[in-house]
Motif scaffolding. Structure first.
Motif: not given
Length: 171
Positions: A17, A20, A146, A150, A155, A157-160, A163
């Motif tokens: 995280q 990113q 995040h 937003t 944009t 980061p992908v935080s899931d 994933f």
């Protein structure tokens, strides 16, 4: 509650995280990070500093190493510049990952006792709960970052966790 493998997974997630975020932070620049956001700690940069400070203090408690100076109020100025934050964040993520990889599940038993500046007194809590809290605290404040990214049109980061890449560098 948790075991050593959980700490490794969460340490990897933390580093992924933050890697990113570092990319986004470099792209946007320090001035933008200091001006952007209306989270609890104000700007994105202040929130990132608080999170780094908190990780530093929790790791000091877990490893009996020196704690950072100052309290929560001073945490937003933990590093002076984005390059300073970047280096300190990288080092802290490596420290957390190294600690997690060398942790034995038996070390999560028992209580952790420390002086809490926030509470103004000595506190004891189960060690495993404190470790889980550190990782939860990271996720909480990265969630604030995040949201600020937003809201500012960036944009995020992908935080899931599901994933997160299973192999490859996390740092």
């Amino acid at each position: 509650m948790i075991d050593a493998s959980f700490t490794v997974q969460m340490a990897r997630y933390n580093a992924w995280q933050n890697r990113q975020l570092k990319s986004i932070f470099k792209e946007r620049g320090e001035a933008w990070l200091r001006e952007t956001g209306q989270g609890f700690f104000g700007s994105i940069f202040a929130t990132a500093n608080h999170l780094l400070w908190a990780d530093t203090i929790w790791m000091a408690r877990f490893t009996q190493s020196p704690a950072p100076k100052g309290g929560i109020a001073e945490s937003i100025a933990f590093t002076d510049t984005l390059p300073d934050w970047d280096i300190a964040r990288f080092r802290m993520d490596a420290r957390i990952l190294d600690w997690a990889e060398n942790l034995r599940s038996t070390e999560l038993f028992g209580d952790l006792t420390w002086y809490s500046g926030a509470q103004g007194r000595e506190v004891s809590r189960p060690r495993a709960l404190c470790v889980a809290h550190m990782f939860n605290h990271q996720t909480h404040h990265r969630g604030q970052i995040h949201a600020m990214l937003t809201a500012a049109g960036a944009t995020a980061p992908v935080s899931d966790l599901a994933f997160m890449p299973e192999d490859g560098p996390v740092l």
